[in-house]
Write an enzyme that holds these catalytic residues in place. Structure first.
Site, short mmCIF file in Angstrom:
data_model
loop_
_atom_site.label_atom_id
_atom_site.label_comp_id
_atom_site.label_asym_id
_atom_site.label_seq_id
_atom_site.Cartn_x
_atom_site.Cartn_y
_atom_site.Cartn_z
N GLU A 74 10.73 4.23 7.57
CA GLU A 74 11.27 3.27 6.61
C GLU A 74 12.76 3.48 6.43
O GLU A 74 13.25 4.61 6.52
CB GLU A 74 10.61 3.46 5.25
CG GLU A 74 9.14 3.21 5.25
CD GLU A 74 8.61 3.31 3.84
OE1 GLU A 74 8.26 2.26 3.29
OE2 GLU A 74 8.59 4.41 3.29
N GLU A 75 13.43 2.39 6.07
CA GLU A 75 14.86 2.47 5.81
C GLU A 75 15.16 3.38 4.62
O GLU A 75 16.27 3.89 4.49
CB GLU A 75 15.45 1.08 5.56
CG GLU A 75 14.71 0.21 4.52
CD GLU A 75 14.74 0.70 3.11
OE1 GLU A 75 15.79 1.21 2.71
OE2 GLU A 75 13.71 0.57 2.42
N SER A 76 14.17 3.58 3.75
CA SER A 76 14.40 4.39 2.55
C SER A 76 14.30 5.88 2.86
O SER A 76 13.86 6.66 2.01
CB SER A 76 13.40 3.99 1.48
OG SER A 76 12.07 4.15 1.96
N THR A 106 5.38 0.85 -6.24
CA THR A 106 5.36 1.09 -4.79
C THR A 106 4.63 2.40 -4.46
O THR A 106 3.95 2.51 -3.46
CB THR A 106 6.80 1.17 -4.24
OG1 THR A 106 7.53 0.04 -4.69
CG2 THR A 106 6.83 1.21 -2.73
N ASP A 159 14.22 15.13 -0.27
CA ASP A 159 14.28 14.68 -1.66
C ASP A 159 13.40 15.53 -2.59
O ASP A 159 12.89 16.57 -2.19
CB ASP A 159 13.89 13.21 -1.75
CG ASP A 159 12.42 13.00 -1.44
OD1 ASP A 159 11.84 13.82 -0.72
OD2 ASP A 159 11.83 12.01 -1.93
N ARG A 183 5.39 5.60 -12.22
CA ARG A 183 6.62 6.35 -12.52
C ARG A 183 7.21 5.86 -13.82
O ARG A 183 7.42 4.66 -14.00
CB ARG A 183 7.64 6.22 -11.39
CG ARG A 183 7.16 6.92 -10.15
CD ARG A 183 8.21 6.93 -9.05
NE ARG A 183 7.58 7.44 -7.84
CZ ARG A 183 8.10 7.35 -6.62
NH1 ARG A 183 9.28 6.79 -6.46
NH2 ARG A 183 7.47 7.84 -5.58
N LYS A 232 5.01 10.26 4.48
CA LYS A 232 6.24 10.54 5.21
C LYS A 232 6.58 12.01 4.99
O LYS A 232 6.12 12.61 4.03
CB LYS A 232 7.36 9.61 4.80
CG LYS A 232 7.65 9.54 3.32
CD LYS A 232 8.60 8.38 3.08
CE LYS A 232 9.12 8.33 1.65
NZ LYS A 232 8.20 7.63 0.75
N THR A 266 6.93 -2.75 2.25
CA THR A 266 7.45 -1.46 1.80
C THR A 266 6.36 -0.68 1.08
O THR A 266 5.67 -1.23 0.22
CB THR A 266 8.64 -1.70 0.85
OG1 THR A 266 9.67 -2.33 1.60
CG2 THR A 266 9.14 -0.41 0.25
N ARG A 326 17.50 -4.80 -4.22
CA ARG A 326 17.93 -4.23 -2.95
C ARG A 326 18.25 -5.38 -2.00
O ARG A 326 17.45 -6.30 -1.83
CB ARG A 326 16.82 -3.38 -2.33
CG ARG A 326 16.30 -2.26 -3.22
CD ARG A 326 15.67 -1.17 -2.37
NE ARG A 326 14.87 -0.22 -3.12
CZ ARG A 326 15.36 0.75 -3.89
NH1 ARG A 326 16.66 0.87 -4.07
NH2 ARG A 326 14.55 1.58 -4.51
C1 G16 Z 1 8.33 5.12 -2.07
C2 G16 Z 1 7.41 4.55 -1.04
C3 G16 Z 1 8.19 4.10 0.15
C4 G16 Z 1 9.26 3.11 -0.27
C5 G16 Z 1 10.12 3.73 -1.33
C6 G16 Z 1 11.13 2.76 -1.91
O1 G16 Z 1 8.93 6.27 -1.58
O2 G16 Z 1 6.45 5.49 -0.62
O3 G16 Z 1 7.30 3.51 1.04
O4 G16 Z 1 10.03 2.75 0.83
O5 G16 Z 1 9.31 4.17 -2.40
O6 G16 Z 1 10.47 1.76 -2.56
P1 G16 Z 1 11.24 0.70 -3.43
O7 G16 Z 1 12.18 0.03 -2.49
O8 G16 Z 1 10.13 -0.18 -3.93
O9 G16 Z 1 11.97 1.43 -4.53
P2 G16 Z 1 9.16 7.55 -2.50
O10 G16 Z 1 9.90 8.51 -1.62
O11 G16 Z 1 9.95 7.08 -3.68
O12 G16 Z 1 7.79 8.00 -2.87
#
Ligand code: G16
Length: 542
Positions: free
Chosen positions: A362-364, A17, A276, A21, A375, A343, A495
């Site tokens: 986003e919800e996250s 995403t 975060d 990682r 973001k 997402t 999820r």
């Molecule tokens: C990343 C993405 C977000 C996404 C989140 C969660 O955020 O940039 O757009 O909503 O991952 O993704 P998943 O549901 O696939 O785990 P971040 O803050 O982890 O870079």
């Protein structure tokens, strides 16, 4: 001296995403990082002599990785490399620096909210010249490159000292070490009414900010305490550490429990906030009220005009598909479009560049605007402060009023972390197989209006993204969404996103779990979560 090093492909370098990682030991394998970095450069063109921005969230392995990237960027022909002092740049600050200095692109080292340390996670992603995460076209090209790579270019030079601001030559390139905060602070000053916030704080508005031992510490100290006059101690856990103090830098009610408890207690300040690992996510808690990220997006969009940068109104709002429809109600009332994307922040980039959307979320726990292409945790916190300073109401009053006007979208996300990939895939396949038969099906009083595997056509460039999550949409605006996370590093994370709508103010004060109880049962019934994952309850509920 320039060196060309022979290497062999690794078969697990597909970006998820948000970049690649993996656990730290995976990245510590010889040539692992080098292969990925060379694959980034190999899928780009025309960067010779141009500028690359490099920074990270300071997690374990950040320091070593940055040296590798500086050498490789110089050897591959970049002319200027901008690095945050100490190797630090929050993700939104990196986006800001790329845009301000018109860099060719940037490399951000972060695994976001995932834990750090020698056995924790590490990550790397490439951002393009608009300051945003590379779109899928580029991440796919990078991945293709990792499959066939045979060599990479680097230099045989000593490490660059990153602890002082200044300039050094590395091979044929100039490496400039910059203060990680100043460009970002200048941008924030241009967006918000700092005077009004300063006056509100001087008049007694109290904030508590939990930087979770991560990258926003220096930013929050500088902006909240030094610029806006909040008392020393406002920022907690404000010194970045490579293992985040042994904590999980994920700003939610579980991992920011101390802040949550404070906000629910008798001595709660007016606003509790957290961000975060890399500073792009945010958590907002008012005195006695947790604000879901989906509600926060909606409230920010509805009130953005109170901050100078948005006083002319919004062009549009964009939200990721699993985010609740609270923002849609606001867009409806404002008479502007609301875009629903897959997402991943990268999907907002085109909408922002084309000026179709001004605010995204986003919800996250991610919210942001057209000021950068990531973001931005502190941006969201500052916008909340700006709104509180102008409206002179509590967070609770503002949220309750918002629900009265727009209705309330009760919302929760249930995560089943690190389950076996096989069972998780079987669950998703089982749902896909049922899709054609779901419309019209009755569950108690609820009728399924439609169900699909979400796909998205980018309105700007027409690119298509399929298989982005299973949606079950009920006729009464309730919804269940199932997706597998694209950011985990072990097994699979399921999820389940649950949402129902309540227009009547008399019904807007129920416990969330109670409002969603029927949907939780239906989710189990349709997906067989227990049987497929072996779990009888979620790991985390947010
Ligand atoms: C990343 C993405 C977000 C996404 C989140 C969660 O955020 O940039 O757009 O909503 O991952 O993704 P998943 O549901 O696939 O785990 P971040 O803050 O982890 O870079």
């Amino acid at each position: 001296m320039e060196m060309i090093v022979s290497t062999r492909p690794f078969d697990d370098q597909k970006p998820g995403t948000s970049g690649l990682r993996k656990r730290v030991p995976v990245f510590q394998q010889p040539n692992y990082l080098e292969n990925f970095v060379q694959s980034i450069f190999g899928s780009l063109s025309g960067y010779e002599g141009k500028m690359l921005v490099v920074g990270g969230d300071g997690r374990y392995h950040n320091a070593e990785a940055i040296q590798t990237i500086i050498r490789m960027a110089a050897a591959n022909g970049f002319g200027r490399i901008l690095v945050g002092q100490g190797g630090l740049l929050s993700t939104p600050a990196a986006s800001c620096v790329i845009r301000k200095h018109q860099a060719y692109g940037g490399i951000i080292l972060s695994a976001s909210h995932n834990p750090g340390g020698p056995d924790g996670d590490f990550g790397i992603k490439y951002n393009i010249g608009n300051g945003g995460p590379a779109p899928e076209k580029i991440t796919e090209a990078i991945y293709a490159h990792t499959r066939t790579i045979e060599q990479y270019r680097t230099l045989d030079t000593p490490p660059v000292k990153l602890d002082e601001v200044g300039t050094v030559e590395v091979g044929g390139a100039v490496c400039e070490i910059i203060d990680p905060v100043s460009d970002y602070l200048e941008l924030m000053r241009s967006l918000f009414d700092f005077e009004a916030i300063r006056a509100a704080i001087a008049g007694g508005l109290r904030i508590r900010m939990d930087s979770m031992h991560a990258v926003t510490g220096p930013y929050a100290h500088k902006i909240l305490e030094q610029e806006l006059g909040a008392p020393a101690g406002t920022v907690m856990n404000g010194v970045p550490s490579p293992d985040f103090g042994g904590h999980h830098p994920d700003p939610n009610m579980v991992y920011a429990a101390d802040l949550f408890d404070l906000m629910m207690g008798p001595d709660a300040p007016d606003l509790g906030a957290a961000s975060d690992g890399d500073g792009d996510r945010n958590l907002i808690i008012g005195r006695g009220i947790f604000v879901t990220p989906s509600d926060s997006l909606a409230v920010l969009a509805a009130n953005a005009h109170l901050a100078p940068a948005y006083k002319g109104g919004l062009k549009g709002i964009a939200r990721s598909m699993p985010t609740s429809a609270a923002a849609d109600r606001v867009a409806e009332r404002l008479g502007i479009p609301c875009y629903e994307t897959p997402t991943g922040w990268k999907f907002f980039g085109n909408l922002l560049d084309a000026d179709l959307a001004t605010i995204c979320g986003e919800e996250s726990a991610g919210t942001g605007s057209n000021h950068v292409r990531e973001k931005d945790g502190l941006w969201a916190i500052l916008l909340w402060l700006n709104i509180l300073a102008v409206r002179k109401q509590t967070v609770q009053e503002i949220v309750h009023e918002h629900w009265r006007i727009h209705g309330r979208n009760y919302y929760a996300r249930h995560d089943y972390e690190e389950v076996e990939t096989k069972g998780a895939n079987a669950l998703m396949d089982g749902l896909r197989e049922q899709l054609p038969r779901l419309a019209g099906r009755q569950f108690g009083a609820l009728t399924v209006g439609g169900a699909d595997d979400f796909s998205y056509i980018d309105p700007v460039d027409g690119s298509v993204s399929t298989r982005q999550g299973i949606r079950i949409l009920f006729e009464n605006r309730s919804r269940i969404v199932f997706r597998l996370s694209g950011t985990g590093t072990a097994g699979a994370t399921l999820r389940v996103y649950l949402e129902c709508f309540e227009a009547d103010p008399a019904g807007q004060d129920r416990p969330v779990a109670e409002a969603l109880a029927q949907l939780i049962e239906i989710a189990e019934q349709v997906a067989g979560i227990r049987a497929n994952t072996g779990r009888d309850k979620p790991t985390v509920i947010t």
